[in-house]
Design a protein around this motif. Structure first.
Motif, PDB file in Angstrom:
ATOM      1  N   UNK A   1      42.544  45.182  44.672  1.00 19.71           N
ATOM      2  CA  UNK A   1      42.474  44.010  44.313  1.00 19.71           C
ATOM      3  C   UNK A   1      43.092  43.740  42.761  1.00 19.71           C
ATOM      4  N   UNK A   2      42.859  44.820  41.842  1.00 14.54           N
ATOM      5  CA  UNK A   2      43.516  44.814  40.662  1.00 14.54           C
ATOM      6  C   UNK A   2      45.108  44.795  40.792  1.00 14.54           C
ATOM      7  N   UNK A   3      45.564  45.658  41.562  1.00 12.94           N
ATOM      8  CA  UNK A   3      47.047  45.799  41.808  1.00 12.94           C
ATOM      9  C   UNK A   3      47.573  44.255  42.444  1.00 12.94           C
ATOM     10  N   UNK A   4      46.511  43.672  43.152  1.00 13.46           N
ATOM     11  CA  UNK A   4      47.139  42.499  43.789  1.00 13.46           C
ATOM     12  C   UNK A   4      47.654  42.721  45.380  1.00 13.46           C
ATOM     13  N   UNK A   5      47.305  44.062  45.560  1.00  8.70           N
ATOM     14  CA  UNK A   5      47.886  44.221  46.913  1.00  8.70           C
ATOM     15  C   UNK A   5      46.531  44.228  47.837  1.00  8.70           C
ATOM     16  N   UNK A   6      46.156  42.985  48.356  1.00  8.36           N
ATOM     17  CA  UNK A   6      44.933  42.434  48.784  1.00  8.36           C
ATOM     18  C   UNK A   6      45.138  42.548  50.469  1.00  8.36           C
ATOM     19  N   UNK A   7      46.007  41.965  51.032  1.00  8.38           N
ATOM     20  CA  UNK A   7      46.103  41.875  52.470  1.00  8.38           C
ATOM     21  C   UNK A   7      45.900  43.097  53.395  1.00  8.38           C
ATOM     22  N   UNK A   8      46.709  44.134  52.953  1.00  3.07           N
ATOM     23  CA  UNK A   8      46.472  45.468  53.861  1.00  3.07           C
ATOM     24  C   UNK A   8      45.349  45.999  53.538  1.00  3.07           C
ATOM     25  N   UNK A   9      44.970  46.162  52.216  1.00  6.05           N
ATOM     26  CA  UNK A   9      43.551  46.705  51.749  1.00  6.05           C
ATOM     27  C   UNK A   9      42.551  45.958  52.319  1.00  6.05           C
TER      28      UNK A   9
ATOM     29  N   UNK B   1      36.831  37.826  48.289  1.00  3.78           N
ATOM     30  CA  UNK B   1      37.942  36.988  48.801  1.00  3.78           C
ATOM     31  C   UNK B   1      37.673  35.515  48.776  1.00  3.78           C
ATOM     32  N   UNK B   2      36.355  35.077  48.620  1.00  7.54           N
ATOM     33  CA  UNK B   2      36.310  33.592  48.524  1.00  7.54           C
ATOM     34  C   UNK B   2      36.641  33.233  46.959  1.00  7.54           C
ATOM     35  N   UNK B   3      36.138  33.963  46.050  1.00  2.00           N
ATOM     36  CA  UNK B   3      36.671  33.582  44.821  1.00  2.00           C
ATOM     37  C   UNK B   3      38.197  33.884  44.548  1.00  2.00           C
ATOM     38  N   UNK B   4      38.798  34.707  45.081  1.00  3.67           N
ATOM     39  CA  UNK B   4      40.363  35.062  45.149  1.00  3.67           C
ATOM     40  C   UNK B   4      40.849  33.726  45.761  1.00  3.67           C
ATOM     41  N   UNK B   5      40.502  33.246  46.612  1.00  7.48           N
ATOM     42  CA  UNK B   5      41.091  32.028  47.357  1.00  7.48           C
ATOM     43  C   UNK B   5      41.079  30.937  46.415  1.00  7.48           C
ATOM     44  N   UNK B   6      39.924  30.561  45.501  1.00  8.37           N
ATOM     45  CA  UNK B   6      40.158  29.388  44.677  1.00  8.37           C
ATOM     46  C   UNK B   6      41.046  29.762  43.576  1.00  8.37           C
ATOM     47  N   UNK B   7      40.918  30.921  43.166  1.00  5.87           N
ATOM     48  CA  UNK B   7      42.196  31.441  42.041  1.00  5.87           C
ATOM     49  C   UNK B   7      43.494  31.074  42.705  1.00  5.87           C
ATOM     50  N   UNK B   8      43.750  31.540  44.057  1.00  3.71           N
ATOM     51  CA  UNK B   8      44.930  31.253  44.579  1.00  3.71           C
ATOM     52  C   UNK B   8      45.250  29.836  44.842  1.00  3.71           C
ATOM     53  N   UNK B   9      44.293  29.097  44.901  1.00  7.61           N
ATOM     54  CA  UNK B   9      44.666  27.706  45.154  1.00  7.61           C
ATOM     55  C   UNK B   9      45.029  27.015  43.723  1.00  7.61           C
ATOM     56  N   UNK B  10      44.406  27.508  42.602  1.00  9.66           N
ATOM     57  CA  UNK B  10      44.840  27.256  41.474  1.00  9.66           C
ATOM     58  C   UNK B  10      46.078  27.554  41.072  1.00  9.66           C
ATOM     59  N   UNK B  11      46.384  28.905  41.252  1.00 10.18           N
ATOM     60  CA  UNK B  11      47.718  29.307  40.951  1.00 10.18           C
ATOM     61  C   UNK B  11      48.906  28.419  41.891  1.00 10.18           C
ATOM     62  N   UNK B  12      48.521  28.088  43.092  1.00  8.01           N
ATOM     63  CA  UNK B  12      49.110  27.457  43.916  1.00  8.01           C
ATOM     64  C   UNK B  12      49.593  26.020  43.123  1.00  8.01           C
ATOM     65  N   UNK B  13      48.653  25.540  42.856  1.00  7.41           N
ATOM     66  CA  UNK B  13      48.698  24.149  42.223  1.00  7.41           C
ATOM     67  C   UNK B  13      49.872  24.395  41.029  1.00  7.41           C
ATOM     68  N   UNK B  14      49.502  25.250  40.081  1.00  4.69           N
ATOM     69  CA  UNK B  14      50.568  25.666  39.128  1.00  4.69           C
ATOM     70  C   UNK B  14      51.828  25.825  39.260  1.00  4.69           C
TER      71      UNK B  14
END
Length: 373
Positions: free
Chosen positions: A70-78, A100-113
């Motif tokens: 998670x820290x390295x950002x390699x989430x899918x395979x892990x 993963x739920x919180x990561x999805x929120x962060x990913x959504x915000x990053x996606x908007x940015x």
């Protein structure tokens, strides 16, 4: 997913994306052909990390490996490798689901940015495209202008080449004409040599006339000079020196330069000859302001050229030439050299100007050199 559905559940191939996603998740809750295909697909896609995590023996090490991923950002395979690991219990699975739920929120915000940044990049790209088009148009105009200038320069070059060719032709004709004239006058070289010799003889005659006038003037002055001049040449104050008491009486003699150990001898020689001794070291320690005042107070100047600075030498020479003051330049700094300088000063008194003596001497030397040549 559609590729797997075509092979495992063809009846689901006509569903839209969301319906196909929901059906696949629902079928993944039980063991069936589509679930096994999804399992095999994910195992192959993330085989490296699945194989790496399979070596972990317990839940603690598995959770640590997950946090590192998670820290390295390699989430899918892990994520897939952790959830399918035998040591993953329901508690760890719940923790992973919450993260993963919180990561999805962060990913959504990053996606908007990212979308906003992408739109800004699109606008910047459009502005740069317009600037590029303007620059291209300007370059095109400049290219056309330069092409026109190049054509003009090429035309000018052609005209210049034709002019050079015509001039070369004319020059060749003139050379031929000159050769013809030289052939018509065979003794032209001899005449030129005679003209040069005549010019040289006229110049030499003028120098000899000047030298003759100077010698006559010195002869008249020597014939009318009093007897003490003979005593001046024969008297001796020091070895190889003179003692011109009658000639130096009342004169201020400035000696510029000279070694310190013979300054006393200089003073003795001048004072015994009846003169007043002045001295300046030529810029070694004394200031040049003192040299100017000493030159102004002196009647006769002797410059020891071998032991003074260049600045002092030119100051002395310029002052004597400007004021007409008699000056003798002595190369060897010695008492005998000083005596010879005094003799030179006393003999130069017969000539009105130092420039006249230098002109006559240099003309005589030049004449002798040309005669030797």
């Amino acid at each position: 997913m559609r590729r797997l559905v075509v092979k495992a559940a063809p009846e689901m191939a006509r569903l839209d994306d969301y319906a196909l996603h929901s059906a696949a998740v629902q079928m993944g809750r039980s063991r069936n052909r589509l679930a096994e295909s999804i399992q095999d697909e994910l195992d192959q896609r993330h085989a490296t990390i699945v194989k790496a995590l399979r070596r972990l023996p317990d839940r603690v090490s598995l959770e640590a490996a997950w946090q590192e991923a998670v820290t390295a950002g390699e989430i899918a395979g892990a994520l897939w490798a952790t959830l399918t690991h035998p040591a993953c219990d329901p508690i760890l699975a719940e923790v992973i689901s919450q993260q993963m739920h919180m990561i999805q929120h962060q990913a959504g915000a990053s996606l908007r940015l990212d979308i906003a940044h992408y739109r800004a990049l699109q606008e910047e790209n459009a502005a740069l495209a317009r600037s590029l088009a303007t620059a291209q148009q300007r370059c095109e105009r400049q290219s056309q202008e330069k092409a026109g200038e190049l054509e003009q320069l090429q035309a000018q070059l052609i005209r210049t080449r034709s002019e050079v060719i015509s001039r070369d032709t004319e020059l060749g004709a003139l050379r031929e004409e000159l050769e013809a004239l030289r052939a018509a006058v065979p003794d032209q070289a001899a005449r030129r040599r005679l003209e040069h010799q005549l010019m040289y003889q006229e110049e030499r005659n003028a120098r000899l006339c000047l030298e003759n006038a100077r010698l006559r003037k010195e002869l008249d002055a020597a014939l009318s000079a009093p007897a003490p001049s003979v005593a001046l040449a024969n008297a001796s104050v020091l070895p190889d020196e003179v003692a011109p008491e009658a000639s130096l009486e009342g004169h201020r003699i400035l000696c510029v330069g000279g070694r310190e150990n013979v300054v006393v001898v200089y003073r003795k020689l001048i004072e015994q000859a009846g003169g007043q001794f002045l001295h300046h070291d030529g810029g070694v320690e004394d200031r040049f302001g003192q040299l100017d005042s000493a030159l102004g107070a002196a009647d006769l100047v002797i410059c020891q050229t071998g032991c003074i600075s260049h600045n002092a030498y030119w100051r002395v020479k310029d002052h004597c030439k400007r004021t007409g003051k008699r000056c003798a330049f002595v190369e060897n700094p010695s008492a005998a050299g000083l005596a010879r300088g005094l003799r030179c000063l006393l003999s130069d008194a017969l000539v009105e100007s130092q420039d006249e003596v230098q002109t006559a001497v240099s003309g005589s030397a030049m004449t002798a050199g040309m005669q030797q040549t």
